[in-house]
Design a protein around this motif. Structure first.
Motif, PDB file in Angstrom:
ATOM      1  N   MET A 116      37.760  49.425  48.244  1.00  0.00           N
ATOM      2  CA  MET A 116      39.080  48.867  48.036  1.00  0.00           C
ATOM      3  C   MET A 116      39.702  49.568  46.827  1.00  0.00           C
ATOM      4  O   MET A 116      39.126  49.596  45.752  1.00  0.00           O
ATOM      5  CB  MET A 116      38.957  47.371  47.787  1.00  0.00           C
ATOM      6  CG  MET A 116      40.235  46.604  47.724  1.00  0.00           C
ATOM      7  SD  MET A 116      41.155  46.384  49.240  1.00  0.00           S
ATOM      8  CE  MET A 116      40.074  45.429  50.262  1.00  0.00           C
ATOM      9  N   ALA A 117      40.886  50.121  47.012  1.00  0.00           N
ATOM     10  CA  ALA A 117      41.605  50.807  45.945  1.00  0.00           C
ATOM     11  C   ALA A 117      42.640  49.860  45.340  1.00  0.00           C
ATOM     12  O   ALA A 117      43.041  48.879  45.967  1.00  0.00           O
ATOM     13  CB  ALA A 117      42.278  52.055  46.486  1.00  0.00           C
ATOM     14  N   THR A 118      43.069  50.176  44.127  1.00  0.00           N
ATOM     15  CA  THR A 118      44.010  49.336  43.411  1.00  0.00           C
ATOM     16  C   THR A 118      45.148  50.169  42.846  1.00  0.00           C
ATOM     17  O   THR A 118      44.913  51.229  42.276  1.00  0.00           O
ATOM     18  CB  THR A 118      43.315  48.613  42.233  1.00  0.00           C
ATOM     19  OG1 THR A 118      42.132  47.988  42.697  1.00  0.00           O
ATOM     20  CG2 THR A 118      44.228  47.594  41.586  1.00  0.00           C
ATOM     21  N   GLN A 119      46.360  49.673  43.001  1.00  0.00           N
ATOM     22  CA  GLN A 119      47.519  50.235  42.324  1.00  0.00           C
ATOM     23  C   GLN A 119      47.912  49.216  41.259  1.00  0.00           C
ATOM     24  O   GLN A 119      48.200  48.059  41.577  1.00  0.00           O
ATOM     25  CB  GLN A 119      48.673  50.481  43.296  1.00  0.00           C
ATOM     26  CG  GLN A 119      48.390  51.611  44.269  1.00  0.00           C
ATOM     27  CD  GLN A 119      49.509  51.804  45.277  1.00  0.00           C
ATOM     28  OE1 GLN A 119      50.043  50.845  45.811  1.00  0.00           O
ATOM     29  NE2 GLN A 119      49.830  53.056  45.540  1.00  0.00           N
ATOM     30  N   ILE A 120      47.901  49.648  39.997  1.00  0.00           N
ATOM     31  CA  ILE A 120      48.205  48.768  38.870  1.00  0.00           C
ATOM     32  C   ILE A 120      49.572  49.163  38.322  1.00  0.00           C
ATOM     33  O   ILE A 120      49.779  50.308  37.927  1.00  0.00           O
ATOM     34  CB  ILE A 120      47.139  48.894  37.761  1.00  0.00           C
ATOM     35  CG1 ILE A 120      45.754  48.608  38.334  1.00  0.00           C
ATOM     36  CG2 ILE A 120      47.475  47.972  36.593  1.00  0.00           C
ATOM     37  CD1 ILE A 120      44.611  48.966  37.401  1.00  0.00           C
ATOM     38  N   VAL A 121      50.489  48.210  38.316  1.00  0.00           N
ATOM     39  CA  VAL A 121      51.850  48.468  37.866  1.00  0.00           C
ATOM     40  C   VAL A 121      52.079  47.758  36.533  1.00  0.00           C
ATOM     41  O   VAL A 121      52.005  46.532  36.457  1.00  0.00           O
ATOM     42  CB  VAL A 121      52.885  47.980  38.908  1.00  0.00           C
ATOM     43  CG1 VAL A 121      54.298  48.334  38.458  1.00  0.00           C
ATOM     44  CG2 VAL A 121      52.585  48.576  40.285  1.00  0.00           C
ATOM     45  N   MET A 122      52.338  48.547  35.491  1.00  0.00           N
ATOM     46  CA  MET A 122      52.612  48.014  34.156  1.00  0.00           C
ATOM     47  C   MET A 122      54.126  47.931  33.971  1.00  0.00           C
ATOM     48  O   MET A 122      54.833  48.876  34.320  1.00  0.00           O
ATOM     49  CB  MET A 122      52.022  48.926  33.080  1.00  0.00           C
ATOM     50  CG  MET A 122      50.554  49.242  33.250  1.00  0.00           C
ATOM     51  SD  MET A 122      49.489  47.829  33.039  1.00  0.00           S
ATOM     52  CE  MET A 122      49.719  47.498  31.315  1.00  0.00           C
ATOM     53  N   ASP A 123      54.599  46.807  33.432  1.00  0.00           N
ATOM     54  CA  ASP A 123      56.009  46.704  33.096  1.00  0.00           C
ATOM     55  C   ASP A 123      56.172  45.714  31.942  1.00  0.00           C
ATOM     56  O   ASP A 123      55.182  45.277  31.356  1.00  0.00           O
ATOM     57  CB  ASP A 123      56.870  46.324  34.308  1.00  0.00           C
ATOM     58  CG  ASP A 123      56.547  44.959  34.890  1.00  0.00           C
ATOM     59  OD1 ASP A 123      55.916  44.125  34.199  1.00  0.00           O
ATOM     60  OD2 ASP A 123      56.929  44.716  36.036  1.00  0.00           O
ATOM     61  N   HIS A 124      57.400  45.354  31.627  1.00  0.00           N
ATOM     62  CA  HIS A 124      57.661  44.492  30.475  1.00  0.00           C
ATOM     63  C   HIS A 124      57.077  43.085  30.625  1.00  0.00           C
ATOM     64  O   HIS A 124      56.960  42.360  29.640  1.00  0.00           O
ATOM     65  CB  HIS A 124      59.172  44.416  30.220  1.00  0.00           C
ATOM     66  CG  HIS A 124      59.931  43.702  31.281  1.00  0.00           C
ATOM     67  ND1 HIS A 124      60.251  44.288  32.487  1.00  0.00           N
ATOM     68  CD2 HIS A 124      60.409  42.438  31.337  1.00  0.00           C
ATOM     69  CE1 HIS A 124      60.891  43.413  33.228  1.00  0.00           C
ATOM     70  NE2 HIS A 124      61.010  42.290  32.566  1.00  0.00           N
ATOM     71  N   THR A 125      56.678  42.703  31.821  1.00  0.00           N
ATOM     72  CA  THR A 125      56.103  41.374  32.035  1.00  0.00           C
ATOM     73  C   THR A 125      54.578  41.378  32.017  1.00  0.00           C
ATOM     74  O   THR A 125      53.957  40.332  32.104  1.00  0.00           O
ATOM     75  CB  THR A 125      56.565  40.783  33.385  1.00  0.00           C
ATOM     76  OG1 THR A 125      56.068  41.604  34.447  1.00  0.00           O
ATOM     77  CG2 THR A 125      58.080  40.694  33.467  1.00  0.00           C
ATOM     78  N   GLY A 126      53.978  42.548  31.925  1.00  0.00           N
ATOM     79  CA  GLY A 126      52.520  42.664  31.955  1.00  0.00           C
ATOM     80  C   GLY A 126      52.106  43.648  33.030  1.00  0.00           C
ATOM     81  O   GLY A 126      52.609  44.756  33.067  1.00  0.00           O
ATOM     82  N   ASP A 127      51.206  43.229  33.901  1.00  0.00           N
ATOM     83  CA  ASP A 127      50.796  44.116  34.988  1.00  0.00           C
ATOM     84  C   ASP A 127      50.619  43.328  36.272  1.00  0.00           C
ATOM     85  O   ASP A 127      50.374  42.129  36.254  1.00  0.00           O
ATOM     86  CB  ASP A 127      49.515  44.879  34.637  1.00  0.00           C
ATOM     87  CG  ASP A 127      48.286  43.997  34.570  1.00  0.00           C
ATOM     88  OD1 ASP A 127      47.646  43.817  35.617  1.00  0.00           O
ATOM     89  OD2 ASP A 127      47.960  43.495  33.477  1.00  0.00           O
ATOM     90  N   SER A 128      50.771  44.052  37.381  1.00  0.00           N
ATOM     91  CA  SER A 128      50.488  43.476  38.694  1.00  0.00           C
ATOM     92  C   SER A 128      49.558  44.435  39.425  1.00  0.00           C
ATOM     93  O   SER A 128      49.606  45.647  39.196  1.00  0.00           O
ATOM     94  CB  SER A 128      51.770  43.229  39.486  1.00  0.00           C
ATOM     95  OG  SER A 128      52.496  44.428  39.630  1.00  0.00           O
TER      96      SER A 128
END
Length: 73
Positions: free
Chosen positions: A1-13
């Motif tokens: 299982m691969a993961t895409q981690i998105v960082m932004d001003h609210t934290g990460d998803s």
């Protein structure tokens, strides 16, 4: 299982997908294009543990990190 981690001003998803599932891979590719089109930088971790900027989806990467470009002022 691969993961895409998105960082932004609210934290990460985190978005998980199966690298062997064509539908999941297509969705990950669309997310990659959308985020990089919005100005996010995409990077993967190399075998040495360093981060490497990528311009296209690497379907063999376990993790892809997206972070916004820094803007000076």
């Amino acid at each position: 299982m691969a993961t895409q981690i998105v960082m932004d001003h609210t934290g990460d998803s985190r978005h998980f997908f199966d690298q062997t599932d064509p539908e999941g891979l297509a969705k990950a590719e669309r997310r990659f294009k959308k985020l990089t089109g919005q100005g996010f930088i995409a990077a993967i971790r190399t075998a040495d543990g360093d981060l490497k900027v990528v311009r296209t989806l690497d379907s063999t990467a376990d993790e892809t990190l997206f972070y916004p470009r820094l803007v000076g002022g």
